[in-house]
Design an enzyme around this catalytic site. Sequence first.
Site, PDB file in Angstrom:
ATOM      1  N   GLU A 184       0.965  -1.216  -0.003  1.00  0.00           N
ATOM      2  CA  GLU A 184       0.007  -0.069   0.036  1.00  0.00           C
ATOM      3  C   GLU A 184       0.958   1.270   0.001  1.00  0.00           C
ATOM      4  OE1 GLU A 184      -3.369  -0.397  -0.779  1.00  0.00           O
ATOM      5  OE2 GLU A 184      -3.062   1.527  -0.850  1.00  0.00           O
TER       6      GLU A 184
HETATM    7  C1  LIG Z   1       2.276  -9.979   0.528  1.00  0.00           C
HETATM    8  C2  LIG Z   1       2.049  -8.836  -0.584  1.00  0.00           C
HETATM    9  C3  LIG Z   1       0.830  -8.301  -0.558  1.00  0.00           C
HETATM   10  C4  LIG Z   1       0.473  -7.556  -1.702  1.00  0.00           C
HETATM   11  N1  LIG Z   1      -0.945  -7.172  -2.109  1.00  0.00           N
HETATM   12  C5  LIG Z   1      -0.708  -6.160  -3.148  1.00  0.00           C
HETATM   13  C6  LIG Z   1      -2.308  -6.230  -3.821  1.00  0.00           C
HETATM   14  O1  LIG Z   1      -3.324  -6.875  -3.298  1.00  0.00           O
HETATM   15  N2  LIG Z   1      -2.355  -5.497  -4.870  1.00  0.00           N
HETATM   16  C7  LIG Z   1      -1.406  -4.816  -5.596  1.00  0.00           C
HETATM   17  O2  LIG Z   1      -1.296  -4.195  -6.497  1.00  0.00           O
HETATM   18  N3  LIG Z   1      -0.099  -5.054  -5.086  1.00  0.00           N
HETATM   19  C8  LIG Z   1       0.173  -5.616  -3.828  1.00  0.00           C
HETATM   20  N4  LIG Z   1       1.472  -5.762  -3.206  1.00  0.00           N
HETATM   21  C9  LIG Z   1       2.625  -5.178  -3.967  1.00  0.00           C
HETATM   22  C10 LIG Z   1       3.083  -4.076  -2.895  1.00  0.00           C
HETATM   23  O3  LIG Z   1       2.169  -2.805  -3.067  1.00  0.00           O
HETATM   24  C11 LIG Z   1       4.419  -3.756  -3.731  1.00  0.00           C
HETATM   25  O4  LIG Z   1       5.259  -4.674  -3.391  1.00  0.00           O
HETATM   26  C12 LIG Z   1       4.900  -2.405  -2.937  1.00  0.00           C
HETATM   27  O5  LIG Z   1       4.337  -1.253  -3.719  1.00  0.00           O
HETATM   28  C13 LIG Z   1       6.478  -2.058  -3.503  1.00  0.00           C
HETATM   29  O6  LIG Z   1       6.689  -2.220  -4.745  1.00  0.00           O
HETATM   30  P1  LIG Z   1       7.919  -3.306  -5.138  1.00  0.00           P
HETATM   31  O7  LIG Z   1       8.029  -4.364  -4.438  1.00  0.00           O
HETATM   32  O8  LIG Z   1       8.159  -3.266  -6.708  1.00  0.00           O
HETATM   33  O9  LIG Z   1       9.215  -2.385  -4.560  1.00  0.00           O
HETATM   34  P2  LIG Z   1       9.833  -1.195  -5.428  1.00  0.00           P
HETATM   35  O10 LIG Z   1       9.255  -0.295  -5.884  1.00  0.00           O
HETATM   36  O11 LIG Z   1      11.062  -2.050  -6.290  1.00  0.00           O
HETATM   37  O12 LIG Z   1      10.670  -0.798  -3.967  1.00  0.00           O
HETATM   38  C14 LIG Z   1      11.994  -1.080  -3.602  1.00  0.00           C
HETATM   39  C15 LIG Z   1      12.604  -0.128  -2.683  1.00  0.00           C
HETATM   40  O13 LIG Z   1      12.974   1.217  -3.327  1.00  0.00           O
HETATM   41  C16 LIG Z   1      12.126   2.305  -2.843  1.00  0.00           C
HETATM   42  N5  LIG Z   1      11.854   3.184  -3.835  1.00  0.00           N
HETATM   43  C17 LIG Z   1      11.196   2.723  -5.012  1.00  0.00           C
HETATM   44  N6  LIG Z   1      10.939   3.937  -5.797  1.00  0.00           N
HETATM   45  C18 LIG Z   1      11.243   5.060  -4.942  1.00  0.00           C
HETATM   46  C19 LIG Z   1      11.254   6.591  -5.101  1.00  0.00           C
HETATM   47  N7  LIG Z   1      10.766   6.933  -5.986  1.00  0.00           N
HETATM   48  N8  LIG Z   1      11.948   7.029  -4.158  1.00  0.00           N
HETATM   49  C20 LIG Z   1      12.554   6.489  -3.127  1.00  0.00           C
HETATM   50  N9  LIG Z   1      12.431   5.322  -2.772  1.00  0.00           N
HETATM   51  C21 LIG Z   1      12.108   4.452  -3.584  1.00  0.00           C
HETATM   52  C22 LIG Z   1      11.068   1.522  -1.954  1.00  0.00           C
HETATM   53  O14 LIG Z   1      10.510   2.448  -1.076  1.00  0.00           O
HETATM   54  C23 LIG Z   1      11.805   0.258  -1.608  1.00  0.00           C
HETATM   55  O15 LIG Z   1      12.231   0.402  -0.424  1.00  0.00           O
HETATM   56  C24 LIG Z   1       1.759  -7.066  -2.185  1.00  0.00           C
HETATM   57  C25 LIG Z   1       2.955  -7.286  -2.009  1.00  0.00           C
HETATM   58  C26 LIG Z   1       3.284  -8.118  -1.174  1.00  0.00           C
HETATM   59  C27 LIG Z   1       4.580  -8.674  -0.853  1.00  0.00           C
END
Ligand SMILES: Cc1cc2nc3c(=O)[nH]c(=O)nc-3n(C[C@H](O)[C@H](O)[C@H](O)COP(=O)(O)OP(=O)(O)OC[C@H]3O[C@@H](n4cnc5c(N)ncnc54)[C@H](O)[C@@H]3O)c2cc1C
Length: 592
Positions: free
Chosen positions: A436
């Site tokens: 989220e």
């Molecule tokens: C158990 C689980 C349930 C989930 N449920 C849902 C769901 O129901 N629906 C759905 O759509 N998604 C869902 N998600 C996805 C979740 O919302 C994402 O994992 C989350 O938004 C982070 O995206 P990412 O994993 O690609 O991490 P990334 O975006 O790759 O981030 C990696 C790191 O980089 C940092 N970062 C990234 N961009 C920036 C920036 N611009 N500035 C500074 N720091 C940055 C982040 O804060 C983080 O620390 C779920 C994930 C999990 C693990």
Amino acid sequence: MTGYRPPLADMRFVLEHVVDVAALADLEGFAHADPETVMSLLEESGRFFAEQFAPLNRSGDLEHSRRNDDGSVSTPEGFPKAYARYVEAGWPAVPFPAEYGGGGFPWLVGVAMQETLTAANMGLSLCPLLTQGAIDMLLHHGSEEQRETYVTKMVAGQWTGTMNLTEPQAGSDVGALTTKAIPAGDGTWRITGQKIFITYGEHDLTENIVHLVLARVPDAPPGTKGISCFIVPKFLVDEQGRPGPRNALSCVSIEHKMGINASPTCVMAYEDAVGYLVGEPNEGMRYMFTMMNTARLSVGLEGLAIGERAYQAAVAYAAERRQGRAPGATGDSAIVEHADVRRMLLTMKAHIEALRGLVYLNAESIDLAQHAADEGVRQARSELADLLTPISKGWGTDVGCALASVAVQVHGGMGYIEEAGVAQHYRDIRIAPIYEGTNGIQAIDLVGRKLPMRGGAVIRAYIDGIEATAAAATAAGGDLVALGAALTAAVGPLREATTWLVTTGREHPNNALAGATPYLEMLGIVTGGWLLTRAALAAARLAEGDGDGFDDDFLAQKLVTARFYATQLLPRAAGLRPAVTAGPADLFAAAF
Ligand SMILES: Cc1cc2nc3c(=O)[nH]c(=O)nc-3n(C[C@H](O)[C@H](O)[C@H](O)COP(=O)(O)OP(=O)(O)OC[C@H]3O[C@@H](n4cnc5c(N)ncnc54)[C@H](O)[C@@H]3O)c2cc1C
């Protein structure tokens, strides 16, 4: 200890004396939500979750949801039955409008209920949480027909909802998503793409699942400006409103996770699936923003709920486990007699009470932003909800993780052993700072969008409000004077850090980005101190009056908790000021 006891007295204290649930009953449509009705609803629902959901928490963690060879997903043993009872009891409907079959209660009441639901079983609670997000989105942006067809069923809990944003290359950067939507020529669309990490994307709890899927229509502008939102039901709905033919979507796998193992986290494939556009094309991101406050608040609440559950386990263990001899004791002592264990328990208790104040105030603000009769109140509460949301989500979940870790520590070696149960809370809550919108993204939202609201006037007014509470505590005399002094001492550095961010952030965005996370923590800590001071003021007032059903010990404990927070936790906020204002130089000088 694996049981759970809904903390009803603490909840009532915050609902009635830190925020003002009674005032919500004066708003149009909420007359039935008087405090007595609200408390009996919370008592009954809390008992339901403690009896029906909490016993499945550990077994669900051990068993996991699993994907079967035919692509169906089975939730752990007991989940379908418990969910059916939840639907039968009418709990899913509580905070939704009566015209769609809802209970018509304020959001605040729904959030308080959700606290006990989540604490009882976080893995199971995610299904209603995501459904609530989908309902919220369709109530705001769906057509009347879409609301009739889908919302009514979801409010009743007969169908569940999902949010499909994430793709392998599009996580925090939602604008990078590539799922496609092609018009079919008959008003419907065909959706093709792969979504990952979709919570309860497939399961055996209900006869249909309403997926809300973000996708791009042909010639959509790049990035977030070109995102549209579609309803893509698992089973297409026939003319009688019943699930008909199967849609072209499937769960291709489920993830093996660190925690929330009962909750299926699905990779979803959409292959020319029938979809129905919500609202206008390319407006999907704007629509997502409307439900963001409620969805992010629900995740912030997980920090509170799991913190409380882990605290209850830690208190029970500390009373039982005997080790060493506390000063003055004649034989061996229960570990709760040791000062350091008491410090751990009180650290948990104080944070939990601060978080409950924060989350409930945030929810109350959402209600008043939507329903207050006075436009000025609506505007002020809308701004307050906007400001509080990243604090609830970011600080709330970071604190939730820290508290679960403290609960493990209270258990000593047993805390690290799965059988004790507390390790599960630690694993479960770890997702909350990630999904989220990661907490890094929350901090950026706070400094990038929320501090600049009305040229910084919103955050200034908020800090003025904290200062006013500090002055009230000082004026109240007695024990409250120390609380006022501690709060006043914390406000000075907060003001300096805020001014620095608002002014330098305008010209040098990297300054604000570099200080965002320590600032969110600083604002969270001071907000906690503010709300505990408000609680202490209320407790002192009640103690002088008739107590409103709270006994003297309960009220005295509120003061103890607030004092501990003021002397031992609140001063940490000032220590964060240098980190907020350090700027980005070292971050970018570092080699990785
Ligand atoms: C158990 C689980 C349930 C989930 N449920 C849902 C769901 O129901 N629906 C759905 O759509 N998604 C869902 N998600 C996805 C979740 O919302 C994402 O994992 C989350 O938004 C982070 O995206 P990412 O994993 O690609 O991490 P990334 O975006 O790759 O981030 C990696 C790191 O980089 C940092 N970062 C990234 N961009 C920036 C920036 N611009 N500035 C500074 N720091 C940055 C982040 O804060 C983080 O620390 C779920 C994930 C999990 C693990």
